[in-house]
Design a protein around this motif. Structure first.
Motif, mmCIF file in Angstrom:
data_model
loop_
_atom_site.group_PDB
_atom_site.id
_atom_site.type_symbol
_atom_site.label_atom_id
_atom_site.label_comp_id
_atom_site.label_asym_id
_atom_site.label_seq_id
_atom_site.Cartn_x
_atom_site.Cartn_y
_atom_site.Cartn_z
ATOM 1 N N TYR A 137 0.931 -1.305 0.133
ATOM 2 C CA TYR A 137 0.007 -0.107 -0.034
ATOM 3 C C TYR A 137 0.794 1.118 0.072
ATOM 4 N N GLU A 138 1.964 1.220 0.595
ATOM 5 C CA GLU A 138 3.116 2.255 0.807
ATOM 6 C C GLU A 138 3.301 2.519 -0.539
ATOM 7 N N ILE A 139 3.870 1.586 -1.296
ATOM 8 C CA ILE A 139 4.285 1.737 -2.695
ATOM 9 C C ILE A 139 3.230 2.646 -3.687
ATOM 10 N N ILE A 140 2.030 2.168 -3.631
ATOM 11 C CA ILE A 140 0.999 2.719 -4.238
ATOM 12 C C ILE A 140 0.621 4.247 -3.668
ATOM 13 N N TYR A 141 0.669 4.430 -2.544
ATOM 14 C CA TYR A 141 0.518 5.766 -2.012
ATOM 15 C C TYR A 141 1.488 6.836 -2.337
ATOM 16 N N ASN A 142 2.918 6.400 -2.016
ATOM 17 C CA ASN A 142 3.894 7.534 -2.402
ATOM 18 C C ASN A 142 3.883 7.706 -3.765
ATOM 19 N N ILE A 143 3.657 6.976 -4.803
ATOM 20 C CA ILE A 143 3.632 7.256 -6.108
ATOM 21 C C ILE A 143 2.630 8.165 -6.517
ATOM 22 N N LYS A 144 1.510 8.120 -5.690
ATOM 23 C CA LYS A 144 0.148 8.913 -6.112
ATOM 24 C C LYS A 144 0.552 10.242 -5.326
ATOM 25 N N THR A 145 0.772 10.296 -4.467
ATOM 26 C CA THR A 145 0.976 11.433 -3.353
ATOM 27 C C THR A 145 2.068 12.390 -4.276
ATOM 28 N N SER A 146 3.138 11.768 -4.830
ATOM 29 C CA SER A 146 4.139 12.597 -5.416
ATOM 30 C C SER A 146 3.279 13.178 -6.545
ATOM 31 N N GLU A 147 2.492 12.738 -7.322
ATOM 32 C CA GLU A 147 2.038 13.145 -8.400
ATOM 33 C C GLU A 147 1.098 14.415 -8.097
ATOM 34 N N LEU A 148 0.213 14.090 -7.186
ATOM 35 C CA LEU A 148 -0.768 15.118 -6.428
ATOM 36 C C LEU A 148 0.029 16.348 -5.899
ATOM 37 N N SER A 149 1.042 16.216 -5.191
ATOM 38 C CA SER A 149 1.583 17.191 -4.534
ATOM 39 C C SER A 149 2.028 18.303 -5.392
ATOM 40 N N LYS A 150 2.327 18.211 -6.625
ATOM 41 C CA LYS A 150 2.634 19.133 -7.598
ATOM 42 C C LYS A 150 1.416 19.927 -8.019
ATOM 43 N N MET A 151 0.337 19.509 -8.137
ATOM 44 C CA MET A 151 -0.888 20.086 -8.409
ATOM 45 C C MET A 151 -1.338 20.858 -7.385
ATOM 46 N N TYR A 266 -2.561 22.166 4.161
ATOM 47 C CA TYR A 266 -2.191 21.387 2.915
ATOM 48 C C TYR A 266 -1.784 20.008 3.134
ATOM 49 N N ARG A 267 -0.998 19.795 4.098
ATOM 50 C CA ARG A 267 -0.631 18.411 4.118
ATOM 51 C C ARG A 267 -1.721 17.422 4.432
ATOM 52 N N ALA A 268 -2.814 17.877 5.348
ATOM 53 C CA ALA A 268 -3.915 17.192 5.401
ATOM 54 C C ALA A 268 -4.681 16.803 4.205
ATOM 55 N N MET A 269 -4.902 17.868 3.444
ATOM 56 C CA MET A 269 -5.630 17.872 2.099
ATOM 57 C C MET A 269 -4.709 16.953 1.156
ATOM 58 N N LEU A 270 -3.532 16.879 1.164
ATOM 59 C CA LEU A 270 -2.673 15.959 0.557
ATOM 60 C C LEU A 270 -2.898 14.498 0.772
ATOM 61 N N PHE A 271 -2.859 14.378 2.129
ATOM 62 C CA PHE A 271 -3.302 12.877 2.617
ATOM 63 C C PHE A 271 -4.564 12.470 2.151
ATOM 64 N N PHE A 272 -5.525 13.230 2.433
ATOM 65 C CA PHE A 272 -7.051 13.025 2.040
ATOM 66 C C PHE A 272 -7.461 12.782 0.576
ATOM 67 N N VAL A 273 -6.568 13.665 -0.477
ATOM 68 C CA VAL A 273 -6.925 13.420 -1.739
ATOM 69 C C VAL A 273 -6.315 12.372 -2.280
ATOM 70 N N THR A 274 -5.220 12.034 -1.815
ATOM 71 C CA THR A 274 -4.308 10.836 -2.153
ATOM 72 C C THR A 274 -4.885 9.824 -1.731
ATOM 73 N N PHE A 275 -5.559 9.498 -0.609
ATOM 74 C CA PHE A 275 -6.230 8.266 0.017
ATOM 75 C C PHE A 275 -7.287 7.995 -0.875
ATOM 76 N N TRP A 276 -8.034 9.030 -1.190
ATOM 77 C CA TRP A 276 -9.379 8.777 -1.787
ATOM 78 C C TRP A 276 -9.037 8.512 -3.462
ATOM 79 N N SER A 277 -7.902 8.845 -3.684
ATOM 80 C CA SER A 277 -7.510 8.820 -5.354
ATOM 81 C C SER A 277 -6.812 7.227 -5.607
ATOM 82 N N ILE A 278 -6.761 6.356 -4.576
ATOM 83 C CA ILE A 278 -6.004 5.348 -4.802
ATOM 84 C C ILE A 278 -6.945 4.009 -4.390
#
Length: 278
Positions: A137-151, A266-278
């Motif tokens: 799960y960590e691998i999937i999460y970290n890839i997705k959060t790296s993409e979303l953090s830029k946006m 921002y950090r909280a938003m990044l977590f929840f947006v990533t969590f709901w996106s994977i």
């Protein structure tokens, strides 16, 4: 003089540039590797000096770049959005600190963030429901959060602009002015408070001038970043908002508080947006 039709707009013209749309006539020499490398070097070194002038003023005279830009003095600088995205690119290609690109361990770690306990519980339930290991799960999460953090970093800039508008409400500046100031702030934070400080610490450690204690490292990094933010906001208040010394000090305190609130949001938003996106 020989004329030719523009390949883009069809206009008849002579020379190498169309007088209607500005399209350049491409010759065979323009397609050689030597020409391409010359264009590449010109692009990354910004030979017209706009890039370096912009960075110089952001570092030594915070607020002047934004003040000149909103006043219409724009030819000497890069656009705020362009320099902001350049800073973004540098940060996400060479992330020295995970200030904005928070991996899963950082988000659920030791309760540093207000949302960490909720995040930890959500991740545990998700892992059980998917029947996968934490590492998978960590691998999937970290890839997705790296993409979303830029946006999402641009959203952080928008939130900061709204706080600036609230702090300086009596002056009734257009919201676009606050957005320009916010983009300059984010560029300063990313390039100087994070990346430059990271490089300095890296070389100090290599030369044995910096303690390897994680506690001391985090304390020092945070303290230096705070001092740099105070410096930026004080200068911005004087150069951009034209505040008196007393008002600049009060507004700096409010801006520091606003930055901390927006960073945690921002950090909280990044977590929840990533969590709901994977």
């Amino acid at each position: 003089m020989k004329t030719q039709a523009c390949i883009s707009c069809g206009n008849e013209f002579s020379g190498i540039y169309c007088n209607e749309c500005g399209e350049k006539v491409i010759h065979r020499d323009d397609r050689k590797l030597k020409y391409f490398l010359g264009e590449f070097v010109n692009a990354i070194t910004f030979a017209d000096s706009k890039f370096w002038r912009t960075l110089k003023y952001i570092l030594i005279k915070p607020g002047k770049f934004s003040r000149d830009f909103v006043d219409g003095k724009r030819n000497a600088y890069m656009r705020p959005v362009s320099v902001f995205f350049f800073a973004n690119l540098i940060y996400f290609l060479f992330p020295l600190f995970n200030t904005f690109n928070n991996n899963l361990q950082t988000q659920i770690g030791d309760g540093t963030f207000i949302h960490s306990s909720i995040a930890n519980e959500l991740v545990k339930n998700e892992i059980e429901e998917r029947n996968i290991s934490f590492q998978e799960y960590e691998i999937i999460y970290n890839i997705k959060t790296s993409e979303l953090s830029k946006m999402l970093l641009i959203i952080m800039a928008v939130f900061l602009a709204l706080f600036f508008a609230l702090i300086h409400y009596p002056e009734r500046h257009p919201i676009a002015d606050h957005m320009v100031a916010s983009l300059e702030l984010m560029t300063f934070v990313v390039l100087f408070a994070i990346q430059l400080q990271g490089l300095i610490i890296y070389f100090m450690r290599r030369m044995k001038y910096f303690t390897r204690s994680e506690w001391m490292s985090e304390l020092t990094i945070s303290a230096v970043a705070l001092v740099m933010l105070i410096y930026f906001f004080m200068k911005m208040e004087r150069n951009f908002y034209k505040a008196s010394k007393q008002k600049a000090l009060l507004n700096t305190i409010l801006c520091i508080g606003s930055f901390i609130v927006v960073l945690y949001a921002y950090r909280a938003m990044l977590f929840f947006v990533t969590f709901w996106s994977i």
